[in-house]
Motif scaffolding. Structure first.
Motif, PDB file in Angstrom:
ATOM      1  N   ALA A  65     -23.395  59.081 -63.445  1.00  0.00           N
ATOM      2  CA  ALA A  65     -22.975  57.959 -62.599  1.00  0.00           C
ATOM      3  C   ALA A  65     -22.563  58.451 -61.215  1.00  0.00           C
ATOM      4  O   ALA A  65     -22.915  57.838 -60.198  1.00  0.00           O
ATOM      5  CB  ALA A  65     -21.820  57.225 -63.267  1.00  0.00           C
ATOM      6  N   ARG A  66     -21.838  59.566 -61.175  1.00  0.00           N
ATOM      7  CA  ARG A  66     -21.340  60.079 -59.900  1.00  0.00           C
ATOM      8  C   ARG A  66     -22.465  60.675 -59.046  1.00  0.00           C
ATOM      9  O   ARG A  66     -22.586  60.374 -57.860  1.00  0.00           O
ATOM     10  CB  ARG A  66     -20.274  61.143 -60.158  1.00  0.00           C
ATOM     11  CG  ARG A  66     -19.655  61.708 -58.876  1.00  0.00           C
ATOM     12  CD  ARG A  66     -18.647  62.801 -59.160  1.00  0.00           C
ATOM     13  NE  ARG A  66     -19.252  63.976 -59.790  1.00  0.00           N
ATOM     14  CZ  ARG A  66     -19.125  64.288 -61.083  1.00  0.00           C
ATOM     15  NH1 ARG A  66     -18.411  63.512 -61.890  1.00  0.00           N
ATOM     16  NH2 ARG A  66     -19.705  65.365 -61.569  1.00  0.00           N
ATOM     17  N   TYR A  69     -25.442  57.839 -58.439  1.00  0.00           N
ATOM     18  CA  TYR A  69     -25.023  56.522 -57.919  1.00  0.00           C
ATOM     19  C   TYR A  69     -25.489  55.395 -58.843  1.00  0.00           C
ATOM     20  O   TYR A  69     -26.081  54.397 -58.408  1.00  0.00           O
ATOM     21  CB  TYR A  69     -25.567  56.305 -56.498  1.00  0.00           C
ATOM     22  CG  TYR A  69     -25.216  57.418 -55.547  1.00  0.00           C
ATOM     23  CD1 TYR A  69     -23.944  57.515 -54.990  1.00  0.00           C
ATOM     24  CD2 TYR A  69     -26.157  58.390 -55.221  1.00  0.00           C
ATOM     25  CE1 TYR A  69     -23.607  58.555 -54.130  1.00  0.00           C
ATOM     26  CE2 TYR A  69     -25.833  59.436 -54.358  1.00  0.00           C
ATOM     27  CZ  TYR A  69     -24.559  59.508 -53.817  1.00  0.00           C
ATOM     28  OH  TYR A  69     -24.241  60.541 -52.977  1.00  0.00           O
ATOM     29  N   LEU A  70     -25.196  55.558 -60.120  1.00  0.00           N
ATOM     30  CA  LEU A  70     -25.617  54.582 -61.114  1.00  0.00           C
ATOM     31  C   LEU A  70     -24.506  53.585 -61.415  1.00  0.00           C
ATOM     32  O   LEU A  70     -23.325  53.938 -61.457  1.00  0.00           O
ATOM     33  CB  LEU A  70     -26.016  55.288 -62.421  1.00  0.00           C
ATOM     34  CG  LEU A  70     -27.133  56.327 -62.346  1.00  0.00           C
ATOM     35  CD1 LEU A  70     -27.357  56.955 -63.718  1.00  0.00           C
ATOM     36  CD2 LEU A  70     -28.423  55.695 -61.833  1.00  0.00           C
ATOM     37  N   SER A  71     -24.906  52.359 -61.666  1.00  0.00           N
ATOM     38  CA  SER A  71     -23.964  51.341 -62.097  1.00  0.00           C
ATOM     39  C   SER A  71     -23.588  51.594 -63.558  1.00  0.00           C
ATOM     40  O   SER A  71     -24.299  52.326 -64.269  1.00  0.00           O
ATOM     41  CB  SER A  71     -24.598  49.955 -61.971  1.00  0.00           C
ATOM     42  OG  SER A  71     -25.663  49.823 -62.914  1.00  0.00           O
ATOM     43  N   PRO A  72     -22.493  51.019 -64.042  1.00  0.00           N
ATOM     44  CA  PRO A  72     -22.142  51.180 -65.456  1.00  0.00           C
ATOM     45  C   PRO A  72     -23.266  50.737 -66.393  1.00  0.00           C
ATOM     46  O   PRO A  72     -23.526  51.386 -67.409  1.00  0.00           O
ATOM     47  CB  PRO A  72     -20.900  50.297 -65.605  1.00  0.00           C
ATOM     48  CG  PRO A  72     -20.268  50.310 -64.247  1.00  0.00           C
ATOM     49  CD  PRO A  72     -21.437  50.312 -63.292  1.00  0.00           C
ATOM     50  N   ALA A  73     -23.945  49.650 -66.028  1.00  0.00           N
ATOM     51  CA  ALA A  73     -25.021  49.146 -66.887  1.00  0.00           C
ATOM     52  C   ALA A  73     -26.194  50.139 -66.932  1.00  0.00           C
ATOM     53  O   ALA A  73     -26.782  50.375 -67.999  1.00  0.00           O
ATOM     54  CB  ALA A  73     -25.507  47.790 -66.377  1.00  0.00           C
ATOM     55  N   GLU A  74     -26.524  50.731 -65.777  1.00  0.00           N
ATOM     56  CA  GLU A  74     -27.640  51.677 -65.735  1.00  0.00           C
ATOM     57  C   GLU A  74     -27.268  52.982 -66.431  1.00  0.00           C
ATOM     58  O   GLU A  74     -28.115  53.613 -67.090  1.00  0.00           O
ATOM     59  CB  GLU A  74     -28.055  51.938 -64.294  1.00  0.00           C
ATOM     60  CG  GLU A  74     -29.443  52.510 -64.138  1.00  0.00           C
ATOM     61  CD  GLU A  74     -30.525  51.596 -64.690  1.00  0.00           C
ATOM     62  OE1 GLU A  74     -31.577  52.118 -65.093  1.00  0.00           O
ATOM     63  OE2 GLU A  74     -30.321  50.357 -64.733  1.00  0.00           O
ATOM     64  N   THR A  75     -26.032  53.384 -66.313  1.00  0.00           N
ATOM     65  CA  THR A  75     -25.564  54.586 -67.010  1.00  0.00           C
ATOM     66  C   THR A  75     -25.652  54.387 -68.517  1.00  0.00           C
ATOM     67  O   THR A  75     -26.099  55.284 -69.250  1.00  0.00           O
ATOM     68  CB  THR A  75     -24.115  54.907 -66.609  1.00  0.00           C
ATOM     69  OG1 THR A  75     -24.038  55.072 -65.191  1.00  0.00           O
ATOM     70  CG2 THR A  75     -23.629  56.174 -67.281  1.00  0.00           C
ATOM     71  N   TYR A  76     -25.242  53.218 -68.976  1.00  0.00           N
ATOM     72  CA  TYR A  76     -25.317  52.904 -70.405  1.00  0.00           C
ATOM     73  C   TYR A  76     -26.772  52.889 -70.876  1.00  0.00           C
ATOM     74  O   TYR A  76     -27.109  53.403 -71.959  1.00  0.00           O
ATOM     75  CB  TYR A  76     -24.666  51.550 -70.671  1.00  0.00           C
ATOM     76  CG  TYR A  76     -24.722  51.129 -72.121  1.00  0.00           C
ATOM     77  CD1 TYR A  76     -23.852  51.680 -73.057  1.00  0.00           C
ATOM     78  CD2 TYR A  76     -25.652  50.179 -72.561  1.00  0.00           C
ATOM     79  CE1 TYR A  76     -23.903  51.297 -74.393  1.00  0.00           C
ATOM     80  CE2 TYR A  76     -25.715  49.802 -73.886  1.00  0.00           C
ATOM     81  CZ  TYR A  76     -24.834  50.359 -74.802  1.00  0.00           C
ATOM     82  OH  TYR A  76     -24.887  49.981 -76.120  1.00  0.00           O
TER      83      TYR A  76
END
Length: 346
Positions: A65-66, A69-76
């Protein structure tokens, strides 16, 4: 993560994120990445401290994520896709048992010309059955309509035979009509053939005559879609560009006008100048042939492939103009991830 089927960790991550070989039944709404999404992710990886897909196996979602630059949804989403490694191993073993291999843009055996010409438009994953090194031979694409007349079939056979006798492999889409005729002519002349298909590889290699030619090392089957997949118009249109990019020269035997895969592939090639394009010119050719000749293709007539005194290789060289026709393969033997994923700007 341990290597599976001799694939690098970069390739395994590519398969988990981009392919539909495995689907998480508990998360039915989690879909593999599209080509555009994958290329965007690759750009972010290269420009981050992670550098390459293998890093996903050695870092956690907070790092992703860091750094990306991923959103929580994309990280999941990424976490769920990457969690299917066990099932992926089973699927790869099943394919291997059927004689089907897998390569990606991160592997050294990925077809060099395909990657060099199409860059980000090249398929991240290719399934293959046969000797994949055939894909790096000097090849001539011979394409055309399924409903080709007898004159077109005769021309197909003569052109394919002459090309093979002068050391070229024949590349086609493996469809009925011109594609199959060109492939058969090459194999009957003791040459090599490559079929980049858009339907089920598993079903195709069940055919006895296909298996025999694969085993003998004369036929290579390639596909950018899951080997279980059925034919789709979208897959067929996409693979047209792969046929052209694998080739040094391309020949259209017969084409409909303003419709069909042959017309679409030929006009796309003219627009992008991937390879020199020749179109059969003789009496009673289809309207599509006539129009292709008007918009940039060069004619090839019966004298070229019927006169034994004419070398088709020399004729190609004298009549071909393409910015991609003289790519130095030695410069493309790239295995590091940073070089294997070629950016749009070259």
């Amino acid at each position: 993560m341990k290597r599976l089927n001799n694939l690098s960790e970069d390739s395994l991550a590519t398969l988990l994120i981009y392919s539909n070989l495995v689907i998480n039944s508990k998360e039915k709404n989690i879909r593999p990445y599209t080509l555009k999404q994958w290329n965007t992710l690759v750009d972010r990886l290269i420009n981050s401290s992670l550098r390459r897909p293998a890093a996903f196996f050695h870092t956690d979602e907070e790092d992703w994520a860091r750094e990306l630059y991923l959103s929580p949804a994309e990280t999941y989403r990424l976490k769920q896709l990457l969690s299917n490694a066990g099932q992926l191993g089973i699927e790869l073993d099943n394919l291997s048992n059927m004689g089907i291999g897998v390569t990606t843009r991160a592997e050294g055996n990925y077809p060099k010309r395909l990657k060099a010409i199409l860059k980000k438009k090249s398929p991240p994953i290719i399934f293959y059955c046969g000797d994949i090194n055939i894909a790096n031979n000097k090849g001539v694409a011979i394409v055309g309509s399924r409903d080709v007349d007898s004159h077109g079939l005769v021309a197909t056979h003569k052109i394919a035979q002459k090309c093979v006798l002068e050391g070229f492999s024949i590349i086609s889409g493996g469809a009925k009509g011109v594609d199959t005729a060109a492939q058969n002519a090459a194999l009957q002349s003791n040459g090599k053939a490559v079929a980049f298909i858009a339907d089920s590889m598993i079903q195709r290699i069940k055919k006895k005559e296909i298996r025999e030619k694969i085993i003998s090392g004369d036929l290579l089957i390639l596909s950018a879609v899951n080997p279980k997949s059925r034919f789709t118009i979208y897959s067929a249109m996409e693979r047209n560009k792969y046929i052209y990019a694998l080739s040094r020269y391309a020949i259209v035997i017969s084409s409909d006008l303003n419709k069909g895969g042959t017309w679409t592939g030929a006009t796309e090639n003219i627009k992008n100048q991937w390879v020199p394009l020749f179109v059969r010119k003789e009496d009673n050719i289809p309207e599509g042939n006539k129009e292709l000749l008007k918009i940039g293709a060069k004619p090839i007539d019966s004298m070229v492939y019927e006169d034994e005194r004419i070398s088709i290789k020399d004729w190609f060289d004298e009549n071909a103009v393409s910015k991609n026709n003289h790519i130095e393969y030695e410069q493309l033997n790239l295995t590091s991830f940073e070089n294997a994923i070629i950016r749009e700007d070259g």
